[in-house]
Design an enzyme around this catalytic site. Structure first.
Site, mmCIF file in Angstrom:
data_model
loop_
_atom_site.group_PDB
_atom_site.id
_atom_site.type_symbol
_atom_site.label_atom_id
_atom_site.label_comp_id
_atom_site.label_asym_id
_atom_site.label_seq_id
_atom_site.Cartn_x
_atom_site.Cartn_y
_atom_site.Cartn_z
ATOM 1 N N TYR A 39 -56.274 34.853 -67.390
ATOM 2 C CA TYR A 39 -55.352 34.221 -66.451
ATOM 3 C C TYR A 39 -55.866 32.807 -66.204
ATOM 4 O O TYR A 39 -56.770 32.574 -65.400
ATOM 5 C CB TYR A 39 -55.274 35.011 -65.147
ATOM 6 C CG TYR A 39 -54.520 34.314 -64.042
ATOM 7 C CD1 TYR A 39 -53.255 33.774 -64.260
ATOM 8 C CD2 TYR A 39 -55.068 34.187 -62.769
ATOM 9 C CE1 TYR A 39 -52.566 33.132 -63.262
ATOM 10 C CE2 TYR A 39 -54.387 33.549 -61.747
ATOM 11 C CZ TYR A 39 -53.136 33.023 -61.998
ATOM 12 O OH TYR A 39 -52.454 32.370 -61.001
ATOM 13 N N ASP A 85 -51.583 34.904 -69.122
ATOM 14 C CA ASP A 85 -50.885 33.752 -68.558
ATOM 15 C C ASP A 85 -51.722 32.507 -68.831
ATOM 16 O O ASP A 85 -52.730 32.269 -68.172
ATOM 17 C CB ASP A 85 -50.687 33.971 -67.055
ATOM 18 C CG ASP A 85 -49.884 32.862 -66.400
ATOM 19 O OD1 ASP A 85 -49.517 31.899 -67.094
ATOM 20 O OD2 ASP A 85 -49.625 32.962 -65.181
ATOM 21 N N HIS A 104 -42.927 36.920 -63.114
ATOM 22 C CA HIS A 104 -43.090 36.900 -64.563
ATOM 23 C C HIS A 104 -42.453 38.152 -65.150
ATOM 24 O O HIS A 104 -42.129 39.104 -64.433
ATOM 25 C CB HIS A 104 -44.571 36.872 -64.956
ATOM 26 C CG HIS A 104 -45.282 35.613 -64.557
ATOM 27 N ND1 HIS A 104 -45.787 34.707 -65.467
ATOM 28 C CD2 HIS A 104 -45.598 35.108 -63.326
ATOM 29 C CE1 HIS A 104 -46.369 33.714 -64.823
ATOM 30 N NE2 HIS A 104 -46.272 33.935 -63.528
#
Length: 609
Positions: free
Chosen positions: A157, A196, A297
Site C-alpha cells: 500500500y 494500491d 476501491h
C-alpha cells in the site's frame, strides 16, 4: 488459482455494504471472494483490536502488518486458502528491518540481501535532509512479502501524496520497493507485486487524462515518471490486467465517494497486479470487479493456468511448482495462527471473565446481529431479547421458597375449598396470580413513568422565555392547574406571536392574550417548519442539492447548495482548476451558495411581498 487484491478502506467498512452484511463471520467474506490468495490494503486496525474471527478464520492462513505508531491507519493483510496453497516463508516490510520476536533465522528469510539507504538515490525533503536508513519508510505497515516457491508475492500500500511535504516520503517508498524487487530479481526469483500503488500509469487510467491540458504534461509528475520507467517496455514489471485490455477506457479502480463519482465512473486506476516476465506464461486472465461494493476501491485479480507447456515442450503443473501436492506444511512464523494469543502460549484477558469454551469459540463480532442468507449455511446470530434475567431484574421466586413475595398479606394461609377441588396445584395458582399482580404493578409503574416523562418535556417557547421556578412536590393547587393550562397553550401562543410579528414587524410586546384566526396560526407554523426551498443553478436551471460541511474547521456543520448533476469528465471545478474550453456542461457546474444566504433571500422576498 486466483490472486485478488483489494483496498478495503478499513476492515469495519465491509459490513456496511451488501453482500458482506449478510455474513455472520469474516470467513464468509473470504469465501465469497472466490480467490486462493487474497491481499487487502488499508486494514485500519491494530493487533490488539483484531478479532479472533478476522485473525484466524477457518481454512485460511492470515498475515498482517500494522503501523508502529499510528493506530487505525494503513495496514495490509494476506489471506491464503490452506486447502489449496500454503506459503513457504513470510516477511513484514520491504527493508528487512521489521522482525518478529525472536528474529527470523537465515533459513526463514526470503532474501539474502535487502535494500540499503546508502545504495539508493533518495529524494531529499524541503529542508534538504535525505534519510540515512529505511526505518521510517517501513514503519507505517505498508508491505507484506510471502514466498510461494514459483514466485514471491509483495502486497503493498504505497503512500498517497496528501501534500507537497509528503512527496519525498512517497517517492522514497517507491524507490525502496523498486530496489527490493531488483534484489529479488538478481537472486533469480520471479516477483508479483499487488496492491494500491497510488499512481495512474497512463492518461487512459485517469478520468481527466484525455483532456489536452493533462495529456501533454501527464508524465511530468515525478511519481508518474518513475512508474512509467518501471513498467514494460522500459522497465521489468508488466501490468497484468492491462495486457488483456490494452485499449479499454473507464477501467478505473478508485472513486471519490464524497462527490458520488462512482455513479458516473469518474475515477482513476491506481490498483495493479504487476508481474515479472517469467510469470506471464502462467497468467490466464486478469480484470477488475467494479460491481463489488464495500470500499472506495474495487477488487482486481488475475487467474493462473493449471498447466502450461514451455518452449522446450515440457508440461508444468501449477500444483507441482507451488508444492500443492497434498503436503500441507505449517505456515510461516509470521502467520497469525502462530501468535502467542492464538497458539495457547498467552492467556487472554477475557479468560478471567467468561467461560473457557466461550473464549475459544470463533469470534463473529465482526458482523454482529446480522442474519445470514439461506445459502451461507451459517448459524443465525440474533440479538439478545430484553429478558428480565438479562437486564438485571431478579428472577421470579417460587412460592414454596418464599411465599411472602408471592401472596397478599390479607389472604389466609389455608386454601379455599374451591382451590382444593381444582386439580391444579395450589402453588401453581398462587404463582399465576402473583405473576399477574406483578405484571399489573409493572404496567402501572410504566404508565406513571411515562406521565413523568411527558410532564418533563421541554416546550418550544421555553427556548425564548425566562426559566420558571421548579415545580413543588406538594399537592396540586389551583395555581398549578393554571400553569398546566399555560403549558398546554404555550406553543400555540408562541406560534401566534410569531405570526403577528411577521405581519407587523414594528409591533412590540406579547400577543398571547389575543385570539387570532386559524389562518394566522397556520401561517406562523408554515414559516417556522417549512424546509428551505433549494435554489436553481445558473447553468442548468435545475434545483440544487444541499450538502453539509464535515471537514473540521469554522464551517463544520454548515449547509450549502451545489449543482445536483453528477460529476464527470470535464465537469466545472471552477476557473482556477478547469479551463473554460474543457468544461463539459453535461455534468456538474460550479454553482455554490450557503444555505444561510438562501434562507435570508427567501425572508427578504417574503417581507417585500
Amino acid at each position: 488459482m486466483r490472486i485478488l487484491s483489494w483496498n478495503i478502506n478499513g476492515i469495519r467498512t465491509l459490513p456496511q455494504y451488501h453482500p458482506w452484511n449478510t455474513f455472520t463471520s469474516f470467513q464468509g467474506v473470504l469465501q465469497n471472494l472466490n480467490a486462493d490468495i487474497i491481499c487487502f490494503q488499508e486494514m485500519k486496525t491494530s493487533r490488539s483490536s483484531l478479532s479472533r474471527g478476522v485473525a484466524i478464520p477457518d481454512h485460511f492462513h492470515a498475515f498482517f502488518s500494522f503501523p508502529k505508531n499510528k493506530g487505525g491507519y494503513s495496514g495490509v493483510a494476506i489471506y491464503t486458502d490452506s486447502r489449496t496453497i500454503t506459503p513457504l516463508k513470510a516477511e513484514e516490510g520491504l527493508s528487512g528491518i521489521l522482525q518478529p520476536k525472536p528474529p527470523l533465522a537465515s533459513d526463514e528469510r526470503i532474501s539474502r540481501s535487502y535494500p540499503c539507504a546508502h545504495e539508493m538515490e533518495l529524494m531529499p525533503d524541503d529542508q534538504g535532509y535525505t534519510p540515512s536508513d529505511l526505518t521510517a519508510l517501513d514503519a507505517e505497515g505498508r508491505a507484506l512479502i510471502v514466498d510461494f516457491g514459483l514466485f514471491v508475492l509483495i502486497n503493498v500500500y504505497c503512500p498517497n501524496e496528501t501534500s507537497d511535504a509528503r512527496l519525498p516520503y512517497k517517492m522514497n517508498y517507491h524507490f525502496m520497493l523498486q530496489e527490493r524487487v531488483r534484489k529479488l530479481r538478481n537472486e533469480g526469483r520471479e516477483v508479483v507485486v499487488v496492491g494500491d500503488i497510488n499512481i495512474c500509469a497512463t492518461p487512459l487510467d485517469h478520468c481527466d487524462g484525455h483532456l489536452a491540458s493533462n495529456a501533454s504534461t501527464f508524465h511530468d509528475h515525478p511519481a508518474r515518471a518513475w512508474f512509467h520507467s518501471w513498467l514494460s517496455p522500459i522497465g521489468c514489471m508488466t501490468d497484468a490486467a492491462r495486457t488483456f485490455w490494452p485499449d479499454r477506457k473507464g477501467m478505473y479502480t478508485c472513486w471519490n465517494t464524497k462527490i458520488s463519482a462512482r455513479e458516473t465512473n469518474y475515477g482513476t486506476r491506481v490498483d495493479y497486479i504487476l508481474v515479472t516476465s517469467g510469470i506471464l506464461p502462467w497468467i490466464k486472465h486478469g480484470d477488475i470487479q467494479p460491481s463489488l461494493k464495500g470500499s472506495d476501491h474495487c477488487p482486481i485479480y488475475i487467474d493462473l493456468h493449471d498447466q502450461i507447456t514451455t518452449d522446450t515442450g515440457e508440461r508444468l503443473s501449477l500444483r507441482d511448482v507451488l508444492l500443492m501436492d497434498g503436503n500441507k506444511p505449517d505456515p510461516p512464523r509470521l502467520a497469525a495462527r502462530r501468535w502467542d494469543e492464538y497458539s495457547g502460549k498467552q492467556t487472554l484477558l477475557s479468560a478471567f471473565f467468561v467461560k473457557e469454551k466461550e473464549v475459544m469459540a470463533p469470534d463473529s463480532s465482526m458482523f454482529p446481529s446480522v442474519a445470514p442468507t439461506p445459502d451461507t449455511q451459517s448459524p443465525i446470530v440474533q440479538p439478545v431479547a430484553a429478558h428480565p434475567a438479562v437486564v438485571g431484574f431478579p428472577p421470579p421466586v417460587h412460592p414454596t421458597l418464599k411465599k411472602s413475595t408471592c401472596t397478599s398479606t390479607s389472604q389466609p394461609s389455608t386454601p379455599s375449598p374451591k382451590l382444593q377441588a381444582n386439580p391444579i396445584s395450589s402453588s401453581q395458582v398462587v404463582l399465576s396470580s402473583s405473576s399477574a399482580k406483578r405484571k399489573a404493578t409493572t404496567d402501572n409503574e410504566a404508565k406513571a413513568t411515562l406521565k413523568k416523562l411527558k410532564a418533563g418535556q421541554s416546550k418550544l417557547s421555553a427556548f425564548f422565555a425566562q426559566p420558571s421556578t421548579p415545580p413543588s412536590s406538594q399537592t396540586d393547587s389551583p395555581d398549578q392547574d393554571a400553569d398546566q393550562q399555560d403549558y398546554i397553550e404555550s406553543d400555540y401562543q408562541f406560534a401566534l406571536e410569531l405570526s403577528a410579528s411577521l405581519e407587523n414587524p414594528d409591533s412590540q410586546g406579547s400577543l398571547a392574550s389575543a385570539m387570532p384566526s386559524t389562518s394566522q396560526s397556520k401561517t406562523a407554523w408554515s414559516q417556522l417548519m417549512t424546509p428551505i426551498q433549494p435554489p436553481h443553478c445558473i447553468i442548468h436551471g435545475e434545483p440544487a442539492k444541499e450538502y453539509t460541511v464535515n471537514k473540521p474547521g469554522p464551517n463544520k456543520g454548515k449547509t450549502f447548495f451545489l449543482c445536483s448533476r453528477p460529476v464527470g469528465p470535464g465537469y466545472d471545478k471552477g476557473k482556477g482548476e478547469r479551463l473554460r474550453e474543457e468544461v463539459d456542461h453535461r455534468y456538474r457546474c460550479n454553482f455554490f451558495k450557503w444555505s444561510s444566504d438562501v434562507r435570508r433571500e427567501a425572508k427578504d422576498k417574503s417581507l417585500a411581498s
